[in-house]
Design a protein around this motif. Sequence first.
Motif: not given
Length: 216
Positions: A75-76, A78, A80, A82-83, A86-87
Amino acid sequence: MNDEIKEYVVNLIEKNQLVISGKGDDELWDCAMPLTDFCSPWDSKKQSEITFKALWDRENLFFSFTVLDSSIHIEKLDDSIDSINNSDRVELFFRPDISLNPYYCLEIDSAARIMDFIAYPNKDFDFNWSWPKNDIVVKSSVNENSFTVEGSISIQSLKDFNLIKNNKIEVGVFRAKYFKGQNGCFEPTWITWVNPNTETPNFHIASSFGTFVLKE
């Protein structure tokens, strides 16, 4: 529960010799036993090869994941939760005992971003907690067909969290791999060293842990 607890022997090396580059290329890694018997009990797809290694030098526990993967999902960047969540990532969980009250989680993606948290039974997570920064080092590298995550954790921090008993550490070793589904969304496949024998994926359970034996 598992009928037999899996064990992995962590060989001893001389102090202050192994260099963490993120590539897993130090010659001392040849002294480690490769752990490759990972599985995904909840998914019939053939999974890419994972090689895990660990060593220790009385001051640090060293670890290395090499994952064959030509399509890494991230994911992006950043930083975070969440990122990272989700990776594609690799994971190490540590517990003082079978009660999982508490246990400690390190989830690391191919960019060496760390999602670290303390957890309690029934997936009660505290993301405000983090592993002491001076007690952990993580680096990574990516090439065309694989990625490597390499790091060290101080033995003192493992002792502070009551994680070493009779030269043994109770550890879960995992990977999350994301594939794009038919709906265009990325969905995880869960991969583990120890099969927890659950109907649905669950690493946050006592039966997902094995034992690392620190060899003298």
